[in-house]
Write a protein that holds these residues in place. Structure first.
Motif, PDB file in Angstrom:
ATOM      1  N   UNK A  71       0.841  -1.199   0.000  1.00 39.40           N
ATOM      2  CA  UNK A  71       0.000   0.000   0.000  1.00 39.40           C
ATOM      3  C   UNK A  71       0.876   1.249   0.000  1.00 39.40           C
ATOM      4  N   UNK A  72       0.400   2.323  -0.649  1.00 40.62           N
ATOM      5  CA  UNK A  72       1.160   3.574  -0.551  1.00 40.62           C
ATOM      6  C   UNK A  72       1.143   4.117   0.881  1.00 40.62           C
ATOM      7  N   UNK A  73       2.193   4.828   1.286  1.00 36.84           N
ATOM      8  CA  UNK A  73       2.252   5.332   2.666  1.00 36.84           C
ATOM      9  C   UNK A  73       1.336   6.531   2.877  1.00 36.84           C
ATOM     10  N   UNK A  74       1.114   6.882   4.139  1.00 31.81           N
ATOM     11  CA  UNK A  74       0.401   8.107   4.466  1.00 31.81           C
ATOM     12  C   UNK A  74       1.218   9.283   3.939  1.00 31.81           C
TER      13      UNK A  74
END
Lengths: 266, 233
Positions: free
Chosen positions: A90-93
């Motif tokens: 998943x892409x990071x915050x």
């Protein structure tokens, strides 16, 4: 006592930073077995070159006993570029109001258990209070911290449990690494202060740091100036047998040279 | 906060000054400015609502070469209060002149680091007493962070290439939460539905909003639908 070191004031704390890199080498390479780059006993990576902020704890004796590194999540940071496996693809915050905390560690070899002034839990709490209060002032609301299960337990037991985790824990060296979420709120800071009974302003003035570091220098000097045991007796004898000032000076030079080779032990 | 939404305008250049005016009015500052270097094109972009005479003087004297609010603030991850700067030759050169133009040295700069090594600097100033200044900082720092990342992202994304590269990378969690917002659930409800804390909902929502360049949640939902990231509610 906490020192906030960034690119603007780091020239005042060169030796503190060196000790911090040494602490990180002892913890992340020697104890946790992470594959980190250690040179001259110091652990320094690419992210240290991105002008991060370091939250550093020095104890009453002037030793660096805890630290944490902070970076913005809007730019390059470790969860985006190194620890992304934790995030399961998943892409990071990414938020101006979320900071990333990495290389969080305390000197478990020097510090004790329990809740006293020189305990692991006390130093952990002081670093956390320092980091959260600093973040709060910057308008930051949450932190995502890369930690190991031991640190996770310490946090949970010290009024500072993460409110959630990102992705899943992943093996990293001898331990696993996980990404914990913590809010930089008044409630959390109060809860840590309550648990650790830290009521004072944790931030050290430049003068306080200077004094503690000077005391430490003096102690190290003293340790290495006074040879003990056989060596000590030998040097005493040499000094007594010296015929003139030149020979005395030569013995003293020898003592210094030996002391330099065996730091702390002489 | 209600600011001009720079992501919805055709030309950021035309609206940036108005954005800074609104920011000053809403948060209580005398003047604001924004500057950034685009690491791809090397262009320096800057906007300010300072008086024209000062802007002219600043440019003519090349003060941006010595201005500590620019070259020093970029080194920090946190907003830098100008009170931290040493009063050296460079500082004096800029702020002695600024004073003559009625601009105070009571100010701060919010640095925003972007993903490509870019750094944007939003500066604000207000002529006031130290106690008033400390109180103001505490009240508006969060809003300043939001404003800084908004103007920075929009300035960086102008230019066809950058726009194409910047389709927002939303995580499953961020999309999932926006989807529940789209069907009308509150943050508390969403936390219950997904068995996560209210705070987790909030942190992902905030991150999702910023990735979409939106200033509000309804706007973020609209954009996410527009980009086919979520379904209409």
């Amino acid at each position: 006592m906490i020192i906030i070191i960034d690119e603007l004031n780091r020239h005042k704390y060169t030796s503190v930073l060196e000790d911090m890199y040494r602490l990180r080498a002892r913890v992340f390479q020697d104890r946790l077995g992470w594959e980190v780059n250690v040179q001259d006993g110091k652990e320094i990576d690419d992210f240290d070159g991105l002008q991060p902020t370091h939250v550093v704890c020095i104890d009453d004796e002037g030793d660096v006993v805890g630290c944490m590194r902070l970076l913005q999540t809007t730019g390059p940071h470790m969860l985006a570029d190194v620890f992304y496996s934790i995030l399961d693809g998943e892409p990071p915050l990414r938020s101006a109001q979320v900071w990333e905390a990495t290389r969080f560690c305390v000197d478990t070899a020097k510090l004790s258990g329990g809740k006293t002034r020189n305990s692991i839990s006390y130093v952990t709490s002081e670093v956390m209070i320092g980091a959260f209060e600093y973040a709060q002032k910057a308008g930051v609301l949450d932190a995502v911290a890369v930690i190991d299960p031991v640190m996770n337990r310490v946090l949970k037991r010290s009024g500072n449990a993460p409110y959630d985790y990102l992705g899943t824990a992943k093996p990293m060296g001898k331990v696993t690494a996980m990404a914990a979420l913590m809010d930089c709120s008044d409630e959390r800071i109060e809860s840590i202060r309550e648990f650790s009974d830290i009521r004072h302003d944790v931030f050290a003035s430049e003068e306080e740091v200077r004094q503690r570091r000077a005391k430490r220098e003096l102690r190290k000097q003293k340790d290495s100036d006074q040879p003990t045991g056989d060596l000590h007796d030998y040097f005493e004898q040499q000094l007594r047998d010296a015929n003139d000032a030149e020979e005395v000076a030569a013995v003293k030079r020898l003592i210094q040279a030996v002391a330099d080779q065996l730091p702390g032990d002489l | 906060m209600k600011l001009i939404d720079l992501s919805s305008v055709q030309d950021v250049d035309q609206h940036a000054d108005a954005f800074l005016d609104e920011l000053c009015q809403m948060l209580g500052f005398d003047f604001a400015s924004y500057a950034a270097t685009n690491p791809i094109s090397g262009d320096v972009r800057g906007y300010a609502n300072y008086p024209d005479e000062w802007k002219l003087h600043y440019t003519k004297r090349g003060l941006h070469h010595v201005d500590p609010t620019l070259y020093n603030s970029a080194k920090s991850i946190a907003p830098v209060d100008w009170g931290r700067f040493e009063h050296d030759g460079k500082f004096t050169k800029v702020f002695r002149d600024a004073h003559d133009f009625g601009i105070s040295d009571r100010g701060l700069t919010v640095p925003i680091r972007g993903p490509y090594g870019d750094c944007g600097l939003l500066s604000v100033t207000r002529n006031c007493k130290p106690t008033e200044w400390e109180k103001l900082k505490q009240e508006v720092m969060g809003d300043l962070q939001i404003s800084a990342v908004h103007i920075h992202d929009n300035v960086m994304q102008t230019g066809v290439l950058s726009k194409a590269l910047s389709t927002p990378a939303l995580s499953s969690r961020e999309k999932e939460i926006l989807q529940w917002v789209a069907v009308g659930k509150s943050q508390q409800d969403i936390g219950d539905i997904l068995s996560i804390s209210h705070r987790t909902v909030e942190v992902h929502l905030r991150s999702g909003r910023e990735k979409l360049g939106a200033l509000s949640t309804p706007q973020a939902v609209g954009r996410a639908i527009g980009l086919n990231l979520i379904m209409p509610g």
